[in-house]
Design a protein around this motif. Structure first.
Motif, PDB file in Angstrom:
ATOM      1  N   TRP A  62       0.827  -1.242   0.149  1.00  0.00           N
ATOM      2  CA  TRP A  62       0.002   0.137  -0.184  1.00  0.00           C
ATOM      3  C   TRP A  62       0.890   1.084  -0.088  1.00  0.00           C
ATOM      4  O   TRP A  62       2.131   1.124   0.519  1.00  0.00           O
ATOM      5  N   ASN A  63       0.440   2.274  -0.490  1.00  0.00           N
ATOM      6  CA  ASN A  63       1.063   3.560  -0.415  1.00  0.00           C
ATOM      7  C   ASN A  63       0.114   4.770  -0.412  1.00  0.00           C
ATOM      8  O   ASN A  63      -0.861   4.740  -1.046  1.00  0.00           O
ATOM      9  N   LYS A  96      -9.324  14.977   0.927  1.00  0.00           N
ATOM     10  CA  LYS A  96      -9.415  13.705   0.399  1.00  0.00           C
ATOM     11  C   LYS A  96      -8.066  12.985   0.462  1.00  0.00           C
ATOM     12  O   LYS A  96      -7.170  13.647  -0.227  1.00  0.00           O
ATOM     13  N   ARG A  97      -8.085  11.693   1.197  1.00  0.00           N
ATOM     14  CA  ARG A  97      -6.881  11.044   1.175  1.00  0.00           C
ATOM     15  C   ARG A  97      -6.880   9.941  -0.152  1.00  0.00           C
ATOM     16  O   ARG A  97      -7.874   9.964  -0.322  1.00  0.00           O
ATOM     17  N   VAL A  98      -5.875   9.589  -0.551  1.00  0.00           N
ATOM     18  CA  VAL A  98      -5.541   8.839  -1.545  1.00  0.00           C
ATOM     19  C   VAL A  98      -4.666   7.724  -1.234  1.00  0.00           C
ATOM     20  O   VAL A  98      -3.621   7.725  -1.024  1.00  0.00           O
ATOM     21  N   ILE A 152     -11.529   8.703   1.919  1.00  0.00           N
ATOM     22  CA  ILE A 152     -10.505   8.067   1.324  1.00  0.00           C
ATOM     23  C   ILE A 152     -10.792   7.737  -0.250  1.00  0.00           C
ATOM     24  O   ILE A 152     -11.718   6.849  -0.064  1.00  0.00           O
ATOM     25  N   ASP A 153      -9.846   7.622  -0.989  1.00  0.00           N
ATOM     26  CA  ASP A 153     -10.195   7.228  -2.401  1.00  0.00           C
ATOM     27  C   ASP A 153      -9.152   5.882  -2.193  1.00  0.00           C
ATOM     28  O   ASP A 153      -8.017   6.166  -2.133  1.00  0.00           O
ATOM     29  N   LEU A 154      -9.697   4.834  -2.520  1.00  0.00           N
ATOM     30  CA  LEU A 154      -8.607   3.579  -2.184  1.00  0.00           C
ATOM     31  C   LEU A 154      -8.441   2.876  -3.645  1.00  0.00           C
ATOM     32  O   LEU A 154      -9.644   2.456  -4.133  1.00  0.00           O
ATOM     33  N   VAL A 164     -14.774   5.272   2.624  1.00  0.00           N
ATOM     34  CA  VAL A 164     -13.891   4.699   1.660  1.00  0.00           C
ATOM     35  C   VAL A 164     -14.360   4.584   0.633  1.00  0.00           C
ATOM     36  O   VAL A 164     -15.166   3.839   0.445  1.00  0.00           O
ATOM     37  N   ASN A 165     -13.870   5.300  -0.446  1.00  0.00           N
ATOM     38  CA  ASN A 165     -14.229   4.977  -1.933  1.00  0.00           C
ATOM     39  C   ASN A 165     -13.494   3.983  -2.684  1.00  0.00           C
ATOM     40  O   ASN A 165     -12.455   4.534  -2.956  1.00  0.00           O
TER      41      ASN A 165
END
Length: 159
Positions: free
Chosen positions: A6-7, A15-17, A50-52, A78-79
């Motif tokens: 993961w990174n 928004k976190r990616v 979060i965009d995962l 969590v998208n």
């Protein structure tokens, strides 16, 4: 340090990616400094949705179960966006999304759990029971997300 699967591309702001890219490995998940606690710490280091992005062939089902649980407990949305493949254990992680989107070229692959086992008939029977229990736990995630019946999901995994 071994390569994490993961990174965090962006870990602050609105928004976190997060990229889940590569094999979800038990070798780096359990055996060294890349641990479930490290993922949990990074996940909880900031707030916000979060965009995962997932592009993973899968890997260790126990590590995937922990990631799934951590994402389900996360306070933000969590998208999940499958831009390549979410196969095997990675498909379980994808089920933790508040939303799940897949590219027109993306793939989601599910199957029955697998293992390698050696031993006598008693050991093989224990392994069969063990795999059946793992399958039931995996079906839980698919059922919660899709609303499909357990029987239908089981048939899809068999196929």
């Amino acid at each position: 340090m071994k390569r994490k699967f993961w990174n965090w591309v962006r870990n602050e702001g609105e928004k976190r990616v997060l990229l889940l890219d590569g094999e979800i490995s038990d070798e780096t998940w359990w055996g060294d400094e890349v641990t479930p606690q490290m993922f949990r710490s990074e996940l909880n280091a900031a707030e916000g949705d979060i965009d995962l992005w997932i592009n993973s062939p899968g890997g260790d089902c126990y590590a995937a179960a922990q990631i799934y649980n951590m994402l389900m407990e996360y306070k933000g949305n969590v998208n999940v966006k499958i831009d390549g493949i979410a196969a095997s254990a990675a498909s379980v992680v994808a089920m933790a999304g508040s939303t799940v989107e897949i590219s027109p070229l993306g793939m989601l692959m599910i199957h029955n759990p697998m293992t390698v086992s050696i031993g006598d008939t008693h050991e093989m029977e224990r392994t069969i029971t063990f795999l059946a229990e793992i399958k039931e736990s995996i079906i839980n995630a698919y059922e919660i997300k899709t609303g499909l019946s357990r029987a239908k999901i089981s048939r899809l995994m068999d196929a």
